[in-house]
Design a protein around this motif. Structure first.
Motif, PDB file in Angstrom:
ATOM      1  N   ILE A 251      37.859  24.349  60.431  1.00 56.52           N
ATOM      2  CA  ILE A 251      38.070  25.688  61.993  1.00 56.52           C
ATOM      3  C   ILE A 251      38.819  27.466  60.941  1.00 56.52           C
ATOM      4  N   GLU A 252      39.210  27.296  60.323  1.00 60.65           N
ATOM      5  CA  GLU A 252      40.515  28.474  59.653  1.00 60.65           C
ATOM      6  C   GLU A 252      40.720  27.651  58.186  1.00 60.65           C
ATOM      7  N   VAL A 253      40.505  28.926  57.542  1.00 55.06           N
ATOM      8  CA  VAL A 253      41.184  28.883  56.173  1.00 55.06           C
ATOM      9  C   VAL A 253      41.613  30.483  55.198  1.00 55.06           C
ATOM     10  N   GLY A 254      42.515  30.253  54.580  1.00 57.29           N
ATOM     11  CA  GLY A 254      42.593  31.699  54.168  1.00 57.29           C
ATOM     12  C   GLY A 254      44.916  31.212  53.123  1.00 57.29           C
ATOM     13  N   PRO A 255      44.717  32.549  52.931  1.00 55.62           N
ATOM     14  CA  PRO A 255      45.746  32.088  52.325  1.00 55.62           C
ATOM     15  C   PRO A 255      46.912  32.041  53.265  1.00 55.62           C
ATOM     16  N   CYS A 256      47.812  30.771  52.340  1.00 61.23           N
ATOM     17  CA  CYS A 256      49.175  30.224  53.774  1.00 61.23           C
ATOM     18  C   CYS A 256      49.749  31.388  53.881  1.00 61.23           C
ATOM     19  N   TYR A 257      50.503  32.672  53.602  1.00 57.65           N
ATOM     20  CA  TYR A 257      50.790  33.518  54.473  1.00 57.65           C
ATOM     21  C   TYR A 257      50.135  33.962  55.255  1.00 57.65           C
ATOM     22  N   LYS A 261      51.628  33.521  58.789  1.00 65.16           N
ATOM     23  CA  LYS A 261      51.857  35.193  59.373  1.00 65.16           C
ATOM     24  C   LYS A 261      51.037  35.512  60.917  1.00 65.16           C
ATOM     25  N   ASP A 262      49.915  35.253  60.625  1.00 63.64           N
ATOM     26  CA  ASP A 262      49.618  35.751  61.601  1.00 63.64           C
ATOM     27  C   ASP A 262      48.192  34.860  61.583  1.00 63.64           C
ATOM     28  N   ALA A 263      48.032  33.375  62.385  1.00 59.89           N
ATOM     29  CA  ALA A 263      46.556  32.744  62.559  1.00 59.89           C
ATOM     30  C   ALA A 263      45.981  32.995  63.242  1.00 59.89           C
ATOM     31  N   ALA A 264      44.520  32.959  63.045  1.00 59.57           N
ATOM     32  CA  ALA A 264      43.592  33.467  64.130  1.00 59.57           C
ATOM     33  C   ALA A 264      43.039  32.974  65.168  1.00 59.57           C
ATOM     34  N   HIS A 265      42.267  31.322  64.376  1.00 63.38           N
ATOM     35  CA  HIS A 265      42.161  30.417  65.174  1.00 63.38           C
ATOM     36  C   HIS A 265      43.145  29.982  66.190  1.00 63.38           C
ATOM     37  N   PRO A 266      42.141  29.170  67.715  1.00 65.13           N
ATOM     38  CA  PRO A 266      43.443  29.819  68.432  1.00 65.13           C
ATOM     39  C   PRO A 266      43.966  28.125  68.483  1.00 65.13           C
ATOM     40  N   TYR A 267      43.119  27.419  67.850  1.00 64.47           N
ATOM     41  CA  TYR A 267      43.426  26.274  67.720  1.00 64.47           C
ATOM     42  C   TYR A 267      45.186  25.514  66.496  1.00 64.47           C
ATOM     43  N   THR A 268      44.860  27.054  65.387  1.00 64.54           N
ATOM     44  CA  THR A 268      45.734  26.980  64.401  1.00 64.54           C
ATOM     45  C   THR A 268      47.562  27.555  64.906  1.00 64.54           C
ATOM     46  N   GLU A 330      39.599  33.310  56.496  1.00 59.04           N
ATOM     47  CA  GLU A 330      37.626  33.246  57.717  1.00 59.04           C
ATOM     48  C   GLU A 330      38.037  31.941  59.025  1.00 59.04           C
ATOM     49  N   ALA A 331      37.684  32.588  59.510  1.00 59.24           N
ATOM     50  CA  ALA A 331      37.809  31.651  61.047  1.00 59.24           C
ATOM     51  C   ALA A 331      36.756  31.528  61.764  1.00 59.24           C
ATOM     52  N   ALA A 332      36.430  29.941  62.305  1.00 60.83           N
ATOM     53  CA  ALA A 332      35.370  30.304  63.168  1.00 60.83           C
ATOM     54  C   ALA A 332      36.117  30.210  64.478  1.00 60.83           C
ATOM     55  N   CYS A 333      35.396  31.592  65.157  1.00 49.54           N
ATOM     56  CA  CYS A 333      36.397  31.763  66.662  1.00 49.54           C
ATOM     57  C   CYS A 333      36.000  33.258  66.448  1.00 49.54           C
ATOM     58  N   PHE A 334      34.812  32.876  67.939  1.00 53.05           N
ATOM     59  CA  PHE A 334      34.390  34.520  68.557  1.00 53.05           C
ATOM     60  C   PHE A 334      35.765  35.017  69.149  1.00 53.05           C
ATOM     61  N   TYR A 335      36.439  34.733  69.261  1.00 53.08           N
ATOM     62  CA  TYR A 335      37.270  35.335  70.526  1.00 53.08           C
ATOM     63  C   TYR A 335      39.036  35.644  69.434  1.00 53.08           C
ATOM     64  N   TRP A 336      39.018  35.350  68.013  1.00 54.98           N
ATOM     65  CA  TRP A 336      40.155  34.905  67.123  1.00 54.98           C
ATOM     66  C   TRP A 336      40.816  36.613  67.210  1.00 54.98           C
ATOM     67  N   GLU A 337      40.677  38.071  67.458  1.00 58.62           N
ATOM     68  CA  GLU A 337      41.162  38.683  67.719  1.00 58.62           C
ATOM     69  C   GLU A 337      42.209  38.538  69.433  1.00 58.62           C
ATOM     70  N   ASP A 338      41.126  38.039  69.775  1.00 59.24           N
ATOM     71  CA  ASP A 338      42.209  37.673  71.521  1.00 59.24           C
ATOM     72  C   ASP A 338      42.903  36.914  71.414  1.00 59.24           C
ATOM     73  N   ALA A 339      42.764  36.287  70.301  1.00 57.08           N
ATOM     74  CA  ALA A 339      43.324  34.629  70.239  1.00 57.08           C
ATOM     75  C   ALA A 339      45.068  35.532  69.875  1.00 57.08           C
ATOM     76  N   ARG A 340      45.092  36.149  69.026  1.00 57.62           N
ATOM     77  CA  ARG A 340      46.507  36.945  68.523  1.00 57.62           C
ATOM     78  C   ARG A 340      47.389  37.625  69.824  1.00 57.62           C
ATOM     79  N   GLU A 341      46.367  38.188  70.112  1.00 55.72           N
ATOM     80  CA  GLU A 341      47.320  38.630  72.012  1.00 55.72           C
ATOM     81  C   GLU A 341      47.232  36.864  72.970  1.00 55.72           C
ATOM     82  N   GLU A 342      46.867  36.375  73.463  1.00 56.75           N
ATOM     83  CA  GLU A 342      46.464  35.283  74.161  1.00 56.75           C
ATOM     84  C   GLU A 342      47.779  34.276  73.807  1.00 56.75           C
TER      85      GLU A 342
END
Length: 360
Positions: A251-257, A261-268, A330-342
């Protein structure tokens, strides 16, 4: 938007070429109460000489992904899709097309695996040296030359080769057994080392010691490593990239850092919020409410919507494809930008150090 099963996840890891391609791989088991899908249409590229950390809760499909890489799914499990291997020398081939003899060679000479609990991996009636010699003979390797390499590997892992090779498994501590198993797995000089919860039975200090030793081995031998764990902070010290699994898919893949630092998926983000650390108050840490999906009855739409505070009707009805968060992330989420706030979390001092390590 890119559909989930059309995304290659062949992310640019500093120009590193792809070593293994997993394409639309699924694993199913027929059960009395229905068909259980324990890996769901997974696609992933693994890059040469990278360290890929795979994290997620128990039962998320991490171990099944490791088995699929080696076409080692146990009966009555059925693996579909494809696993393409690109050797350093020679033509690429499908792992799933190999016969029994070819698979035997592939599993030790190209890709090797370290399981959780070394004691269960060793024959208690055979010395550690006997295991090394048996492995070399089974693959028609020169025993004398192979044992020289084995001794060097043990020394690289800060073990006394003479003592360890002459010992039986029960005569070694848990940490020594696990390091001996890692040396055995590297004996035939494979290109890939897969580690499935290799430090789960060890104390924290030994876990950190082994991850440090693995980093040294990676630097010395240039081997590709896949480190599977439910402990995200542990693998953060080691990995170049992180791949997060939930409900039998990534559901999310990317560089470790980036992910730390700023995961995108709500689950992560929920995983990171649930990890105890010394930098945040106890009341700020929250367990993830609810249970992981039943493999016989995975929810429609986004599989995480049942537990996600941001889920709406779109999430319940439509499976999100991967969205580009940043370069290689990359993250499999419609609301990954909102997740960073919530969904906020605080990194520990050690995680901060890893996140901003300029060597990565």
């Amino acid at each position: 938007m890119t559909a989930r099963n059309e995304t290659s996840l062949s992310l640019d890891a500093g120009g590193t070429e792809t070593l293994i391609e997993v394409r639309n791989a699924s694993v199913t088991f027929d059960m009395d109460r229905g068909r259980s899908k324990v890996m769901d249409d997974v696609t992933m590229d693994i890059h040469r000489e990278e360290i890929l950390g795979i994290v997620g809760e128990s039962g998320s499909g991490k171990s099944m992904f490791a088995s699929a890489l080696m076409d080692a799914v146990v009966d009555p499990g059925v693996l579909t899709g494809d696993v393409i291997y690109h050797p350093p020398d020679g033509d690429s081939f499908s792992v799933l097309d190999l016969d029994d003899e070819e698979l035997k060679e592939f599993r030790w000479e190209e890709i090797s695996m370290v399981f959780q609990g070394a004691m269960d991996s060793f024959n208690p009636t055979m010395s550690i040296g006997g295991h090394f010699e048996e492995t070399l003979r089974a693959h028609d390797y020169n025993v004398a030359d192979g044992m020289d390499h084995g001794r060097q590997l043990l020394a690289d892992l800060y073990l006394d080769p003479d003592r360890v090779l002459d010992s039986y498994p029960h005569e070694l501590s848990g940490g020594m057994q696990q390091r001996a198993l890692i040396a055995l797995s590297l004996l035939l000089k494979p290109n890939v080392l897969v580690m499935d919860e290799p430090t789960a039975a060890l104390d924290l200090l030994m876990q950190r010691s082994i991850t440090s030793l693995l980093a040294n081995l990676h630097e010395e031998y240039g081997i590709t490593m896949i480190f599977i764990t439910h402990d995200l902070p542990l693998v953060a010290d080691l990995a170049d990239r992180l791949a997060v699994m939930y409900a039998f898919e990534f559901i999310e893949v990317g560089p470790c850092y980036d992910i730390l630092k700023d995961a995108a998926h709500p689950y992560t983000r929920a995983l990171l919020k649930a990890v105890p650390n010394l930098s945040s108050a106890l009341e700020e840490m929250e367990p993830i409410e609810g249970d992981s999906p039943d493999p016989v009855d995975v929810p429609s739409g986004c599989s995480y919507h049942v537990r996600c505070p941001l889920a709406d009707e779109q999430c319940r009805s439509t499976d999100p494809g991967f969205e580009r968060v940043s370069d290689g992330h990359e993250a499999a989420c419609f609301y990954w930008e909102d997740a960073r706030e919530e969904i906020t979390y605080t990194l520990s001092d050690r995680e901060q150090e890893v996140t901003f390590d300029e060597r990565r």
